[in-house]
Design a protein around this motif. Structure first.
Motif, PDB file in Angstrom:
ATOM      1  N   UNK A  46      -5.978   7.500   4.148  1.00 53.40           N
ATOM      2  CA  UNK A  46      -4.547   8.515   4.314  1.00 53.40           C
ATOM      3  C   UNK A  46      -3.948   7.291   3.056  1.00 53.40           C
ATOM      4  N   UNK A  47      -2.362   8.253   2.328  1.00 53.86           N
ATOM      5  CA  UNK A  47      -1.721   7.431   1.686  1.00 53.86           C
ATOM      6  C   UNK A  47      -0.381   7.689   1.890  1.00 53.86           C
ATOM      7  N   UNK A  48       0.067   6.892   3.122  1.00 54.28           N
ATOM      8  CA  UNK A  48       1.299   7.008   3.594  1.00 54.28           C
ATOM      9  C   UNK A  48       2.596   7.210   2.410  1.00 54.28           C
ATOM     10  N   UNK A  49       3.715   8.038   2.899  1.00 54.65           N
ATOM     11  CA  UNK A  49       4.627   8.027   2.458  1.00 54.65           C
ATOM     12  C   UNK A  49       6.198   8.631   3.669  1.00 54.65           C
ATOM     13  N   UNK A  50       7.116   8.293   2.714  1.00 45.63           N
ATOM     14  CA  UNK A  50       8.335   8.361   3.140  1.00 45.63           C
ATOM     15  C   UNK A  50       8.554  10.030   3.657  1.00 45.63           C
ATOM     16  N   UNK A  51      10.075  10.072   3.771  1.00 45.50           N
ATOM     17  CA  UNK A  51      10.471  11.316   4.698  1.00 45.50           C
ATOM     18  C   UNK A  51      10.564  12.260   2.978  1.00 45.50           C
ATOM     19  N   UNK A  52      10.948  11.572   2.253  1.00 42.95           N
ATOM     20  CA  UNK A  52      11.425  11.932   0.945  1.00 42.95           C
ATOM     21  C   UNK A  52      10.200  12.093  -0.070  1.00 42.95           C
ATOM     22  N   UNK A  73       1.642   3.848  13.589  1.00 44.07           N
ATOM     23  CA  UNK A  73       0.644   3.061  12.069  1.00 44.07           C
ATOM     24  C   UNK A  73       1.921   3.747  11.140  1.00 44.07           C
ATOM     25  N   UNK A  74       2.240   4.180  10.892  1.00 41.48           N
ATOM     26  CA  UNK A  74       2.934   5.208   9.779  1.00 41.48           C
ATOM     27  C   UNK A  74       4.207   5.740  10.540  1.00 41.48           C
ATOM     28  N   UNK A  75       5.055   5.451   9.505  1.00 38.91           N
ATOM     29  CA  UNK A  75       6.458   6.301   9.695  1.00 38.91           C
ATOM     30  C   UNK A  75       6.914   7.308   9.942  1.00 38.91           C
ATOM     31  N   UNK A  76       6.029   8.352   8.928  1.00 38.99           N
ATOM     32  CA  UNK A  76       6.214   9.433   8.842  1.00 38.99           C
ATOM     33  C   UNK A  76       5.082  10.045   8.298  1.00 38.99           C
ATOM     34  N   UNK A  77       4.244  11.257   9.078  1.00 35.24           N
ATOM     35  CA  UNK A  77       3.096  12.232   9.100  1.00 35.24           C
ATOM     36  C   UNK A  77       3.884  12.883   7.431  1.00 35.24           C
ATOM     37  N   UNK A  93       4.902  -0.172   2.304  1.00 36.93           N
ATOM     38  CA  UNK A  93       4.665  -0.993   3.086  1.00 36.93           C
ATOM     39  C   UNK A  93       3.522  -0.852   3.869  1.00 36.93           C
ATOM     40  N   UNK A  94       3.681   0.880   4.691  1.00 40.67           N
ATOM     41  CA  UNK A  94       2.493   1.278   5.580  1.00 40.67           C
ATOM     42  C   UNK A  94       1.256   1.637   5.044  1.00 40.67           C
ATOM     43  N   UNK A  95       1.284   0.965   3.640  1.00 40.39           N
ATOM     44  CA  UNK A  95       0.057   1.620   2.813  1.00 40.39           C
ATOM     45  C   UNK A  95      -0.992   0.327   3.578  1.00 40.39           C
ATOM     46  N   UNK A  96       0.030  -1.254   3.523  1.00 40.17           N
ATOM     47  CA  UNK A  96      -0.740  -2.214   3.294  1.00 40.17           C
ATOM     48  C   UNK A  96      -1.136  -2.630   4.325  1.00 40.17           C
ATOM     49  N   UNK A  97      -0.399  -1.959   5.275  1.00 43.58           N
ATOM     50  CA  UNK A  97      -0.484  -2.407   6.840  1.00 43.58           C
ATOM     51  C   UNK A  97      -1.638  -1.803   7.052  1.00 43.58           C
ATOM     52  N   UNK A  98      -2.278   0.062   6.443  1.00 44.70           N
ATOM     53  CA  UNK A  98      -3.404  -0.154   7.231  1.00 44.70           C
ATOM     54  C   UNK A  98      -4.637  -0.404   6.440  1.00 44.70           C
ATOM     55  N   UNK A  99      -4.404  -0.918   5.376  1.00 46.38           N
ATOM     56  CA  UNK A  99      -5.641  -1.540   4.859  1.00 46.38           C
ATOM     57  C   UNK A  99      -5.840  -2.957   5.455  1.00 46.38           C
ATOM     58  N   UNK A 121      -0.312   7.347  -8.354  1.00 43.64           N
ATOM     59  CA  UNK A 121      -1.754   6.418  -8.256  1.00 43.64           C
ATOM     60  C   UNK A 121      -1.978   5.032  -8.163  1.00 43.64           C
ATOM     61  N   UNK A 122      -1.603   4.737 -10.138  1.00 45.74           N
ATOM     62  CA  UNK A 122      -1.429   4.163 -10.423  1.00 45.74           C
ATOM     63  C   UNK A 122      -1.307   2.542  -8.735  1.00 45.74           C
ATOM     64  N   UNK A 123       0.903   2.804  -8.508  1.00 47.05           N
ATOM     65  CA  UNK A 123       0.883   1.995  -7.073  1.00 47.05           C
ATOM     66  C   UNK A 123       0.501   1.618  -6.146  1.00 47.05           C
ATOM     67  N   UNK A 124      -0.957   2.545  -5.541  1.00 45.17           N
ATOM     68  CA  UNK A 124      -1.599   3.005  -4.946  1.00 45.17           C
ATOM     69  C   UNK A 124      -2.935   1.926  -5.001  1.00 45.17           C
ATOM     70  N   UNK A 125      -3.327   1.393  -6.247  1.00 52.06           N
ATOM     71  CA  UNK A 125      -4.843   0.724  -6.686  1.00 52.06           C
ATOM     72  C   UNK A 125      -4.026  -1.034  -6.781  1.00 52.06           C
ATOM     73  N   UNK A 126      -3.029  -1.007  -7.351  1.00 51.30           N
ATOM     74  CA  UNK A 126      -1.783  -1.928  -7.891  1.00 51.30           C
ATOM     75  C   UNK A 126      -2.022  -2.396  -6.500  1.00 51.30           C
ATOM     76  N   UNK A 127      -1.343  -1.607  -5.120  1.00 49.28           N
ATOM     77  CA  UNK A 127      -0.975  -2.326  -3.496  1.00 49.28           C
ATOM     78  C   UNK A 127      -2.526  -2.890  -3.314  1.00 49.28           C
ATOM     79  N   UNK A 128      -3.475  -1.922  -3.209  1.00 48.90           N
ATOM     80  CA  UNK A 128      -4.364  -2.742  -2.215  1.00 48.90           C
ATOM     81  C   UNK A 128      -5.468  -3.616  -2.901  1.00 48.90           C
ATOM     82  N   UNK A 129      -4.875  -3.371  -4.632  1.00 50.91           N
ATOM     83  CA  UNK A 129      -5.761  -4.800  -5.029  1.00 50.91           C
ATOM     84  C   UNK A 129      -4.959  -5.982  -5.217  1.00 50.91           C
ATOM     85  N   UNK A 130      -3.569  -6.043  -4.481  1.00 46.02           N
ATOM     86  CA  UNK A 130      -2.759  -7.170  -4.169  1.00 46.02           C
ATOM     87  C   UNK A 130      -2.984  -7.778  -3.713  1.00 46.02           C
ATOM     88  N   UNK A 131      -4.414  -7.270  -1.968  1.00 47.30           N
ATOM     89  CA  UNK A 131      -3.522  -7.407  -0.327  1.00 47.30           C
ATOM     90  C   UNK A 131      -4.605  -8.379  -0.588  1.00 47.30           C
TER      91      UNK A 131
END
Length: 294
Positions: free
Chosen positions: A13-19, A258-262, A25-31, A58-68
């Motif tokens: 899943x791709x975690x998101x904030x309320x807005x 595990x994530x802050x919001x749904x 941060x939650x994405x990195x934690x799930x990974x 989408x680019x931010x998701x890729x950049x985060x996943x590849x940086x860990x």
């Protein structure tokens, strides 16, 4: 870890904030949780709401996943109906630490054999990574034709098929068309049946919320013990698909802390689920099963 060594990929899943902004941060934690369980990570598939995200997200998701600093491989979803955009997306992703691509059947247009073959060949020719073709007619509107696999089975970048039609008969047709191709189940609950028919693993939604338990479940299925697990796992995974994926998974991830919001991107909404009792009961039962395995 090599992509060929992975028997369980988590369609993350791709975690998101309320807005609605991404929660990286939650994405990195799930990974990291998936890495601890030894599960390959698929980002920006349908469970990751890839088609609802803009290109910058989408680019931010890729950049985060590849940086860990993780041991397991990361696979990126490639899907849509504009070939040029998908080729540009592959080119972008290859600048990062990405190990594979998931190539979904073209959406909406309903191409036949020649159109499907040309689509996948163009994408795999552009990729310098292993590619998994994804058959999911319930979402794309068209079924992968076995003749496409027969035509492409020797492509050097094709390493697997994700079969999510829910049909054992279709699964067998794909096996005949490409006998040496690794086939993975795209349906958590049907994995025991697909394992008996020769599949080599699972691309899972359930492993978002049960990463270690689903890993153990897949191992049991591949060892031939899946049928005895079927009643528990089918009932619990059915709960995760009580409404459109990934709504229940995100809600349960929030309940587990595990994530802050749904939060989801429209047209999906977590308002579809008003009672979390069944989700929490399923979570408890799977936890108890995992304790028994240990």
């Amino acid at each position: 870890m090599n992509v060929e060594d992975i028997s369980l990929w988590t369609a993350l899943v791709t975690p998101m904030k309320e807005n609605g902004d991404l929660d990286l941060d939650d994405l990195a934690s799930l990974i990291h949780k998936q890495d601890e369980a030894g599960n390959g990570i698929l980002i920006l598939g349908s469970t990751g709401e890839g088609l609802a995200l803009g290109l910058d997200d989408k680019k931010m998701v890729v950049e985060t996943a590849s940086s860990l600093n993780i041991e397991v491989p990361v696979m990126v979803g490639v899907g849509g109906f504009n070939l040029r955009e998908q080729l540009e997306w592959i080119e972008y992703c290859q600048e990062y630490e990405i190990e594979a691509f998931l190539l979904v059947t073209p959406l909406y247009a309903k191409p036949n054999v020649k159109g499907q073959t040309a689509w996948f060949k163009a994408l795999m020719d552009a990729a310098d990574k292993p590619c998994m073709i994804y058959n999911v007619p319930s979402r794309t509107g068209v079924k992968l034709d076995p003749r496409v696999l027969k035509e492409l089975r020797d492509h050097p970048n094709l390493f697997a098929l994700k079969e999510a039609s829910g049909s054992i008969a279709d699964f067998q047709e794909f096996r005949k068309a490409a006998p040496d191709l690794k086939v993975l189940s795209g349906d958590d609950g049907l994995t025991p049946f697909f394992a008996m028919a020769g599949c080599k693993g699972l691309v899972s939604v359930a492993s978002n919320v049960w990463p270690k338990a689903t890993h153990a479940y897949v191992n049991e299925c591949l060892a031939g013990h899946g049928p005895q697990l079927l009643p528990l796992w089918q009932e619990c995974t059915d709960t995760l698909f009580s409404v459109s994926n990934p709504i229940p998974s995100k809600i349960l991830l929030k309940e587990k802390g595990w994530i802050k919001t749904s939060t989801l991107r429209p047209p999906l909404t977590d308002d579809e689920v008003t009672d979390t009792k069944k989700l929490l009961d399923a979570d408890k039962r799977i936890g108890e099963w995992l304790d028994q395995q240990n």
